[in-house]
Design an enzyme around this catalytic site. Sequence first.
Site, PDB file in Angstrom:
ATOM      1  N   LYS A  43       7.610   4.111 -11.713  1.00 22.98           N
ATOM      2  CA  LYS A  43       8.077   4.203 -10.324  1.00 22.98           C
ATOM      3  C   LYS A  43       7.439   5.442  -9.700  1.00 22.98           C
ATOM      4  O   LYS A  43       8.118   6.402  -9.348  1.00 22.98           O
ATOM      5  CB  LYS A  43       9.615   4.257 -10.262  1.00 22.98           C
ATOM      6  CG  LYS A  43      10.243   2.868 -10.222  1.00 22.98           C
ATOM      7  CD  LYS A  43      11.744   2.899 -10.081  1.00 22.98           C
ATOM      8  CE  LYS A  43      12.217   3.160  -8.681  1.00 22.98           C
ATOM      9  NZ  LYS A  43      12.085   2.031  -7.760  1.00 22.98           N
TER      10      LYS A  43
HETATM   11  N1  PMP Z   1      10.081  -3.847  -8.271  1.00 22.69           N
HETATM   12  C1  PMP Z   1       9.946  -2.777  -7.471  1.00 22.69           C
HETATM   13  C2  PMP Z   1       8.632  -2.541  -6.794  1.00 22.69           C
HETATM   14  C3  PMP Z   1      11.024  -1.914  -7.244  1.00 22.69           C
HETATM   15  O1  PMP Z   1      10.891  -0.850  -6.440  1.00 22.69           O
HETATM   16  C4  PMP Z   1      12.259  -2.176  -7.874  1.00 22.69           C
HETATM   17  C5  PMP Z   1      13.424  -1.259  -7.622  1.00 22.69           C
HETATM   18  N2  PMP Z   1      13.414  -0.184  -8.518  1.00 22.69           N
HETATM   19  C6  PMP Z   1      12.355  -3.296  -8.708  1.00 22.69           C
HETATM   20  C7  PMP Z   1      11.253  -4.106  -8.882  1.00 22.69           C
HETATM   21  C8  PMP Z   1      13.637  -3.601  -9.414  1.00 22.69           C
HETATM   22  O2  PMP Z   1      13.890  -2.631 -10.384  1.00 22.69           O
HETATM   23  P1  PMP Z   1      15.370  -2.261 -10.827  1.00 22.69           P
HETATM   24  O3  PMP Z   1      16.054  -3.559 -11.106  1.00 22.69           O
HETATM   25  O4  PMP Z   1      15.159  -1.449 -12.056  1.00 22.69           O
HETATM   26  O5  PMP Z   1      16.004  -1.528  -9.718  1.00 22.69           O
END
Ligand code: PMP
Length: 287
Positions: free
Chosen positions: A155
């Site tokens: 991220k």
């Molecule tokens: N893809 C992206 C690009 C994101 O920003 C997120 C949010 N973090 C997700 C998928 C989903 O991830 P998570 O379920 O861990 O929040």
Amino acid sequence: MTMSFDQRNGWIWVNGEMVEWKSATTHIINHGLHYGGSVFEGIRAYNSKPFKLTEHNQRLIDSGKTIGMEVPYSVETLNQACLDIMEKNNLTNCYFRPIAWRGSEEMGIGASSCSTNVAIAAWEWGQYFDGTGGITLHTSQWKKPAPDTSATSSKCAAGYVIGTMAKHESVSNGYHDALMLDYRGYVAESSGANLFMIKNGEIFTPIPDCFLNGITRQTIIGLARDNGLSVTEKHISVDELMSADEIFVTGTAAEVTAVGKIDDKDFTVGDVTKQLIELYKIETGQV
Ligand code: PMP
């Protein structure tokens, strides 16, 4: 117009200290701002209980490692900081935003002598999407890059620029969000959430080999399988996606959100999606 995020009241945890919200600033010359060297997280708490707190804070540390930036706090310290910031701001249902960014010690592309700063803010945040009957997605011209051209598993803030471009393109075309394909043309995800499709009662989801393997995605796969539903991870073509009976997206912010339309094609909010929305509410302690 909603209040700008820097004008709120409250407290933000910054490098181990509680700092008054409006004073939680950083110098304009820092590597994170100039070269995209920052990683962040999004965590939700329901009824004062952060969901998958350790998994998220571990991912923050791992995202840092991927871009060669050491987060100078343990998971335990970050977990405790989230609990402290929730209490200090009198929050019970909230969204946490931990962020780690490179400091000001160097101002070229190299960052080996930069310190790493960490902050955690938290605020009340309701539903991410307000789409009754499912949200609408617009297939973006922007593609998710190959894993050897970007830090696709982390991220890292720099990786989000393409998501913002895709989101803006979709919203200006009258849609809620983007359907993003990957560099090979397979279905990837939306700008900030993973994607699932249902065909003849079976669930399919793309292999996360060039985008985030979301914590909500993993939770939903587990919940579906525990409840006797079949889940297959595979490469999905656009034609296959368009032939689905139901589609939904998952993410910490988006939770489980039905998709009602992609480009010109309508989709029904079906029984499997509704069942998973309920199971996720139970799992997260919302009901
Ligand atoms: N893809 C992206 C690009 C994101 O920003 C997120 C949010 N973090 C997700 C998928 C989903 O991830 P998570 O379920 O861990 O929040």
